[in-house]
Write an enzyme that holds these catalytic residues in place. Structure first.
Site, PDB file in Angstrom:
ATOM      1  N   SER A 124      19.948  52.977  37.347  1.00  0.00           N
ATOM      2  CA  SER A 124      19.837  52.491  38.728  1.00  0.00           C
ATOM      3  C   SER A 124      18.544  53.010  39.340  1.00  0.00           C
ATOM      4  CB  SER A 124      21.011  52.986  39.566  1.00  0.00           C
ATOM      5  OG  SER A 124      20.783  52.701  40.934  1.00  0.00           O
ATOM      6  N   TYR A 137      27.225  58.938  42.055  1.00  0.00           N
ATOM      7  CA  TYR A 137      26.688  57.797  41.282  1.00  0.00           C
ATOM      8  C   TYR A 137      25.255  58.068  40.852  1.00  0.00           C
ATOM      9  CZ  TYR A 137      25.013  52.901  40.766  1.00  0.00           C
ATOM     10  OH  TYR A 137      24.446  51.726  40.322  1.00  0.00           O
TER      11      TYR A 137
HETATM   12  P1  NAP Z   1      29.416  44.334  39.039  1.00  0.00           P
HETATM   13  O1  NAP Z   1      29.211  42.905  39.326  1.00  0.00           O
HETATM   14  O2  NAP Z   1      30.454  45.091  39.808  1.00  0.00           O
HETATM   15  O3  NAP Z   1      29.676  44.527  37.470  1.00  0.00           O
HETATM   16  C1  NAP Z   1      30.064  45.764  36.927  1.00  0.00           C
HETATM   17  C2  NAP Z   1      31.107  45.478  35.872  1.00  0.00           C
HETATM   18  O4  NAP Z   1      31.495  46.732  35.265  1.00  0.00           O
HETATM   19  C3  NAP Z   1      32.379  44.862  36.468  1.00  0.00           C
HETATM   20  O5  NAP Z   1      32.812  43.777  35.679  1.00  0.00           O
HETATM   21  C4  NAP Z   1      33.365  46.011  36.417  1.00  0.00           C
HETATM   22  O6  NAP Z   1      34.696  45.611  36.297  1.00  0.00           O
HETATM   23  C5  NAP Z   1      32.902  46.724  35.155  1.00  0.00           C
HETATM   24  N1  NAP Z   1      33.447  48.074  35.071  1.00  0.00           N
HETATM   25  C6  NAP Z   1      33.566  48.998  36.065  1.00  0.00           C
HETATM   26  N2  NAP Z   1      34.154  50.104  35.590  1.00  0.00           N
HETATM   27  C7  NAP Z   1      34.415  49.877  34.271  1.00  0.00           C
HETATM   28  C8  NAP Z   1      35.030  50.632  33.254  1.00  0.00           C
HETATM   29  N3  NAP Z   1      35.527  51.867  33.479  1.00  0.00           N
HETATM   30  N4  NAP Z   1      35.138  50.096  32.004  1.00  0.00           N
HETATM   31  C9  NAP Z   1      34.676  48.859  31.760  1.00  0.00           C
HETATM   32  N5  NAP Z   1      34.083  48.088  32.689  1.00  0.00           N
HETATM   33  C10 NAP Z   1      33.966  48.585  33.934  1.00  0.00           C
HETATM   34  O7  NAP Z   1      28.066  45.147  39.267  1.00  0.00           O
HETATM   35  P2  NAP Z   1      26.528  44.823  38.894  1.00  0.00           P
HETATM   36  O8  NAP Z   1      25.779  44.866  40.177  1.00  0.00           O
HETATM   37  O9  NAP Z   1      26.420  43.669  37.981  1.00  0.00           O
HETATM   38  O10 NAP Z   1      26.187  46.175  38.124  1.00  0.00           O
HETATM   39  C11 NAP Z   1      25.918  46.221  36.719  1.00  0.00           C
HETATM   40  C12 NAP Z   1      25.246  47.544  36.409  1.00  0.00           C
HETATM   41  O11 NAP Z   1      23.998  47.615  37.140  1.00  0.00           O
HETATM   42  C13 NAP Z   1      26.069  48.755  36.870  1.00  0.00           C
HETATM   43  O12 NAP Z   1      25.933  49.800  35.912  1.00  0.00           O
HETATM   44  C14 NAP Z   1      25.419  49.145  38.177  1.00  0.00           C
HETATM   45  O13 NAP Z   1      25.620  50.512  38.458  1.00  0.00           O
HETATM   46  C15 NAP Z   1      23.960  48.804  37.898  1.00  0.00           C
HETATM   47  N6  NAP Z   1      23.146  48.593  39.108  1.00  0.00           N
HETATM   48  C16 NAP Z   1      23.271  47.462  39.872  1.00  0.00           C
HETATM   49  C17 NAP Z   1      22.438  47.302  40.980  1.00  0.00           C
HETATM   50  C18 NAP Z   1      22.466  46.079  41.850  1.00  0.00           C
HETATM   51  O14 NAP Z   1      21.581  45.942  42.705  1.00  0.00           O
HETATM   52  N7  NAP Z   1      23.417  45.169  41.688  1.00  0.00           N
HETATM   53  C19 NAP Z   1      21.501  48.298  41.321  1.00  0.00           C
HETATM   54  C20 NAP Z   1      21.434  49.427  40.544  1.00  0.00           C
HETATM   55  C21 NAP Z   1      22.250  49.554  39.414  1.00  0.00           C
HETATM   56  P3  NAP Z   1      35.579  45.374  37.639  1.00  0.00           P
HETATM   57  O15 NAP Z   1      34.781  44.452  38.522  1.00  0.00           O
HETATM   58  O16 NAP Z   1      36.828  44.771  37.116  1.00  0.00           O
HETATM   59  O17 NAP Z   1      35.760  46.726  38.253  1.00  0.00           O
END
Ligand code: NAP
Length: 234
Positions: A124, A137
């Site tokens: 992140s 986090y």
């Molecule tokens: P998202 O749409 O919430 O996707 C995250 C996925 O991870 C969801 O399907 C979630 O399942 C799953 N998950 C959570 N806990 C889990 C576990 N214990 N075991 C297996 N799967 C699990 O979020 P995203 O924005 O695409 O994020 C993807 C990655 O990018 C994450 O690592 C996040 O920290 C990182 N990130 C995102 C941003 C951003 O701007 N979006 C910025 C910095 C970093 P559920 O939905 O069922 O809980």
């Protein structure tokens, strides 16, 4: 054709990565807490080593050795530091850092046997800048960057590259949830005004960076933290 595991691949960034890797000709298994029911999606909590080991064994049997791993599963927590109890702190570390530990440990033997592997950890941009109310986090994601660098040194001789992509401000369900809870410090539109390229990131932007790092031609790139954030963190 290679076999890839993408964690968190049922939503947002992970979903775009899984789609991109499929388009690039790989067999892709998705591990997620709540799989959408599509083919090759496995219900796995990445913080549980037994579930991770069992899922890798199943993928290996069904699709062959896993030589590509993208750790995309993530769990956010917004809370003032003094109000975080230790169990909650540990849970955030267990998913964001422990999940990477378990999946890399499970995937490494196949990669070492093949003499080839690609690991991409989705960390992140908050690990670069710090982020108020997200100390657990951010600590986990900063540790993922450190783990990435250490594994790159340890497994380079085995033909395995290990890199991290820290996204910043990507329009996904996670970001929308944060906006609706008023946790973004403004709306998505406000943030776009403050983003040098004047748009929010798309999951496909992160997927493109992952696809490059996984490609054959990126074999000399390892231990790198490749920010994909529209210039928000330089
Ligand atoms: P998202 O749409 O919430 O996707 C995250 C996925 O991870 C969801 O399907 C979630 O399942 C799953 N998950 C959570 N806990 C889990 C576990 N214990 N075991 C297996 N799967 C699990 O979020 P995203 O924005 O695409 O994020 C993807 C990655 O990018 C994450 O690592 C996040 O920290 C990182 N990130 C995102 C941003 C951003 O701007 N979006 C910025 C910095 C970093 P559920 O939905 O069922 O809980």
């Amino acid at each position: 054709m290679k076999t890839a595991v993408v964690t968190g691949g049922s939503s947002g960034i992970g979903k775009a990565i899984a789609e991109r890797l499929r388009k690039d000709g790989h067999q892709v298994a998705v591990f997620d807490l709540n799989p959408s029911g599509e083919e090759l999606e496995y219900k796995v909590d990445v913080s549980d080593p037994q579930q991770v080991a069992a899922a890798f064994a199943q993928v290996r049997e069904e699709l062959g050795p896993v030589t590509i791993l993208v750790n995309g599963a993530g769990l956010e927590l917004y809370k003032r530091f003094k109000n975080i109890d230790y169990a909650t702190w540990q849970k955030v570390l267990d998913v964001n850092l422990g999940g990477v530990f378990h999946c890399v440990q499970a995937a490494l033997p196949d990669m070492v046997d093949a003499g080839w592997g690609r690991i991409v950890n989705i960390s992140s941009s908050s690990a670069q800048s710090g982020q108020q109310f997200m100390s657990a986090y951010v600590s986990a994601k900063a540790a993922v960057n450190g783990l990435t660098k250490s594994l790159a040194l340890e497994y380079g001789p085995d033909g395995i590259t290990v890199n991290a992509v820290p996204p910043g401000f990507v329009d996904t369900p996670m970001l929308r949830r944060s906006e609706s809870k008023g946790l973004l410090g403004g709306t998505i539109e406000d943030h776009i005004e403050r983003t040098p390229v004047r748009r929010a990131g798309r999951p496909e932007d992160i997927a493109a960076a992952c696809a490059f790092l996984i490609s054959e031609e990126a074999g000399y790139i390892t231990g790198q933290i490749l920010g994909v954030n529209g210039g928000r963190n330089t």
